[in-house]
Design a protein around this motif. Structure first.
Motif, PDB file in Angstrom:
ATOM      1  N   ARG A  38       0.866  -1.190   0.000  1.00 51.62           N
ATOM      2  CA  ARG A  38       0.000   0.000   0.000  1.00 51.62           C
ATOM      3  C   ARG A  38       0.900   1.236   0.000  1.00 51.62           C
ATOM      4  O   ARG A  38       1.554   1.538   1.007  1.00 51.62           O
ATOM      5  N   LEU A  39       0.959   1.930  -1.129  1.00 49.63           N
ATOM      6  CA  LEU A  39       1.842   3.085  -1.254  1.00 49.63           C
ATOM      7  C   LEU A  39       1.442   4.221  -0.323  1.00 49.63           C
ATOM      8  O   LEU A  39       2.288   4.992   0.135  1.00 49.63           O
ATOM      9  N   ASP A  40       0.156   4.317   0.003  1.00 50.46           N
ATOM     10  CA  ASP A  40      -0.309   5.378   0.900  1.00 50.46           C
ATOM     11  C   ASP A  40       0.206   5.231   2.328  1.00 50.46           C
ATOM     12  O   ASP A  40       0.092   6.169   3.112  1.00 50.46           O
ATOM     13  N   ASP A  41       0.785   4.096   2.669  1.00 52.78           N
ATOM     14  CA  ASP A  41       1.414   3.931   3.991  1.00 52.78           C
ATOM     15  C   ASP A  41       2.808   4.538   4.022  1.00 52.78           C
ATOM     16  O   ASP A  41       3.396   4.671   5.102  1.00 52.78           O
ATOM     17  N   HIS A  42       3.355   4.922   2.862  1.00 56.69           N
ATOM     18  CA  HIS A  42       4.755   5.352   2.778  1.00 56.69           C
ATOM     19  C   HIS A  42       4.978   6.645   2.016  1.00 56.69           C
ATOM     20  O   HIS A  42       6.079   7.193   2.045  1.00 56.69           O
ATOM     21  N   ILE A  43       3.951   7.135   1.307  1.00 56.65           N
ATOM     22  CA  ILE A  43       4.106   8.320   0.475  1.00 56.65           C
ATOM     23  C   ILE A  43       3.003   9.323   0.806  1.00 56.65           C
ATOM     24  O   ILE A  43       1.834   8.964   0.906  1.00 56.65           O
ATOM     25  N   GLY A  44       3.407  10.579   0.965  1.00 54.13           N
ATOM     26  CA  GLY A  44       2.453  11.642   1.231  1.00 54.13           C
ATOM     27  C   GLY A  44       2.562  12.757   0.209  1.00 54.13           C
ATOM     28  O   GLY A  44       3.320  12.667  -0.758  1.00 54.13           O
ATOM     29  N   ASN A  45       1.818  13.816   0.451  1.00 58.30           N
ATOM     30  CA  ASN A  45       1.818  15.016  -0.385  1.00 58.30           C
ATOM     31  C   ASN A  45       2.068  16.206   0.533  1.00 58.30           C
ATOM     32  O   ASN A  45       1.326  16.439   1.469  1.00 58.30           O
ATOM     33  N   THR A  46       3.132  16.950   0.250  1.00 55.25           N
ATOM     34  CA  THR A  46       3.425  18.171   0.984  1.00 55.25           C
ATOM     35  C   THR A  46       3.367  19.339   0.012  1.00 55.25           C
ATOM     36  O   THR A  46       4.278  19.524  -0.803  1.00 55.25           O
ATOM     37  N   ASP A  47       2.262  20.058   0.043  1.00 57.56           N
ATOM     38  CA  ASP A  47       2.047  21.238  -0.795  1.00 57.56           C
ATOM     39  C   ASP A  47       2.323  20.985  -2.276  1.00 57.56           C
ATOM     40  O   ASP A  47       2.968  21.770  -2.956  1.00 57.56           O
ATOM     41  N   ALA A  61      -4.498  13.579  -4.753  1.00 54.89           N
ATOM     42  CA  ALA A  61      -3.864  13.398  -6.059  1.00 54.89           C
ATOM     43  C   ALA A  61      -4.910  13.107  -7.127  1.00 54.89           C
ATOM     44  O   ALA A  61      -5.981  12.569  -6.838  1.00 54.89           O
ATOM     45  N   GLU A  62      -4.559  13.457  -8.358  1.00 52.52           N
ATOM     46  CA  GLU A  62      -5.400  13.137  -9.512  1.00 52.52           C
ATOM     47  C   GLU A  62      -4.521  12.552 -10.598  1.00 52.52           C
ATOM     48  O   GLU A  62      -3.319  12.814 -10.657  1.00 52.52           O
ATOM     49  N   ASN A  63      -5.138  11.766 -11.456  1.00 49.70           N
ATOM     50  CA  ASN A  63      -4.443  11.171 -12.605  1.00 49.70           C
ATOM     51  C   ASN A  63      -3.187  10.408 -12.183  1.00 49.70           C
ATOM     52  O   ASN A  63      -2.112  10.580 -12.753  1.00 49.70           O
ATOM     53  N   ILE A  64      -3.337   9.560 -11.193  1.00 51.69           N
ATOM     54  CA  ILE A  64      -2.227   8.741 -10.689  1.00 51.69           C
ATOM     55  C   ILE A  64      -1.891   7.678 -11.733  1.00 51.69           C
ATOM     56  O   ILE A  64      -2.785   7.005 -12.248  1.00 51.69           O
ATOM     57  N   ALA A  65      -0.596   7.551 -12.020  1.00 50.66           N
ATOM     58  CA  ALA A  65      -0.173   6.585 -13.038  1.00 50.66           C
ATOM     59  C   ALA A  65       1.202   6.025 -12.665  1.00 50.66           C
ATOM     60  O   ALA A  65       1.904   6.562 -11.809  1.00 50.66           O
ATOM     61  N   THR A  76       3.571   8.720 -10.845  1.00 48.49           N
ATOM     62  CA  THR A  76       3.318  10.105 -11.228  1.00 48.49           C
ATOM     63  C   THR A  76       1.887  10.488 -10.882  1.00 48.49           C
ATOM     64  O   THR A  76       0.998   9.637 -10.817  1.00 48.49           O
ATOM     65  N   ALA A  77       1.687  11.782 -10.642  1.00 48.10           N
ATOM     66  CA  ALA A  77       0.347  12.292 -10.331  1.00 48.10           C
ATOM     67  C   ALA A  77       0.370  13.807 -10.350  1.00 48.10           C
ATOM     68  O   ALA A  77       1.429  14.437 -10.290  1.00 48.10           O
ATOM     69  N   ASP A  83      -2.990  25.875  -1.430  1.00 52.60           N
ATOM     70  CA  ASP A  83      -3.865  26.963  -1.877  1.00 52.60           C
ATOM     71  C   ASP A  83      -5.016  26.472  -2.755  1.00 52.60           C
ATOM     72  O   ASP A  83      -5.805  27.258  -3.263  1.00 52.60           O
ATOM     73  N   GLY A  84      -5.108  25.144  -2.947  1.00 46.39           N
ATOM     74  CA  GLY A  84      -6.199  24.577  -3.724  1.00 46.39           C
ATOM     75  C   GLY A  84      -5.849  24.309  -5.172  1.00 46.39           C
ATOM     76  O   GLY A  84      -6.591  23.621  -5.863  1.00 46.39           O
ATOM     77  N   GLY A  85      -4.732  24.849  -5.650  1.00 45.94           N
ATOM     78  CA  GLY A  85      -4.306  24.605  -7.018  1.00 45.94           C
ATOM     79  C   GLY A  85      -3.529  23.298  -7.122  1.00 45.94           C
ATOM     80  O   GLY A  85      -3.488  22.504  -6.189  1.00 45.94           O
ATOM     81  N   PHE A  86      -2.940  23.105  -8.271  1.00 45.92           N
ATOM     82  CA  PHE A  86      -2.124  21.916  -8.522  1.00 45.92           C
ATOM     83  C   PHE A  86      -0.719  22.340  -8.898  1.00 45.92           C
ATOM     84  O   PHE A  86      -0.520  23.379  -9.509  1.00 45.92           O
ATOM     85  N   ARG A  87       0.238  21.508  -8.538  1.00 49.50           N
ATOM     86  CA  ARG A  87       1.581  21.648  -9.064  1.00 49.50           C
ATOM     87  C   ARG A  87       1.616  20.895 -10.393  1.00 49.50           C
ATOM     88  O   ARG A  87       0.760  20.061 -10.653  1.00 49.50           O
ATOM     89  N   GLU A  88       2.598  21.183 -11.247  1.00 52.12           N
ATOM     90  CA  GLU A  88       2.727  20.381 -12.464  1.00 52.12           C
ATOM     91  C   GLU A  88       2.911  18.922 -12.075  1.00 52.12           C
ATOM     92  O   GLU A  88       3.192  18.609 -10.924  1.00 52.12           O
ATOM     93  N   ARG A  89       2.768  18.030 -13.005  1.00 50.93           N
ATOM     94  CA  ARG A  89       2.843  16.592 -12.738  1.00 50.93           C
ATOM     95  C   ARG A  89       4.138  16.259 -11.997  1.00 50.93           C
ATOM     96  O   ARG A  89       5.217  16.658 -12.411  1.00 50.93           O
ATOM     97  N   GLN A  90       4.007  15.512 -10.913  1.00 55.29           N
ATOM     98  CA  GLN A  90       5.148  15.128 -10.084  1.00 55.29           C
ATOM     99  C   GLN A  90       5.460  13.648 -10.281  1.00 55.29           C
ATOM    100  O   GLN A  90       4.592  12.870 -10.666  1.00 55.29           O
TER     101      GLN A  90
END
Length: 110
Positions: A38-47, A61-65, A76-77, A83-90
């Motif tokens: 389960r990747l969600d046990d080891h990976i988060g999102n910081t801003d 996250a959206e468009n997880i691939a 990638t996602a 602030d509610g926006g998105f960063r470019e694909r990470q």
């Protein structure tokens, strides 16, 4: 041992609001074993940036691939920022922190 060089059918699935890494992993006897982590046990999102050692990135996250690269599988996602926006694909190379330990997928630390 690098998990991707000793695994096959590497892909992700989405289950119960989480992202799972799923593959067939070779053990020291050469037997292939179906495994998942389960990747969600080891990976988060910081801003809007992936972070190892975090949790629950899928919720923001959206468009997880999963991309297959010469360096191994790359998650990638598009990640939400505070602030509610998105960063470019990470992207995040999964083999940097996930290994094959005798046919089992293991997170090797933050």
């Amino acid at each position: 041992m690098s998990f991707h060089s000793s695994s096959s059918d590497i892909h992700i699935t989405h289950e119960n609001g989480s992202t799972m890494l799923v593959c067939q992993v070779r053990d020291t006897h050469g037997k292939m074993n179906p495994r998942r982590i389960r990747l969600d046990d080891h990976i988060g999102n910081t801003d809007g940036w992936f972070i190892w050692g975090g949790v629950n990135f899928t919720q923001s996250a959206e468009n997880i691939a999963l991309e297959h690269t010469d360096r191994g599988p790359k998650l990638t996602a598009e990640l939400h920022k505070r602030d509610g926006g998105f960063r470019e694909r990470q992207g995040l190379f999964l083999a940097d922190k996930i290994s094959n330990q005798d046919g089992h997928l293991k997170f090797t630390g933050p």
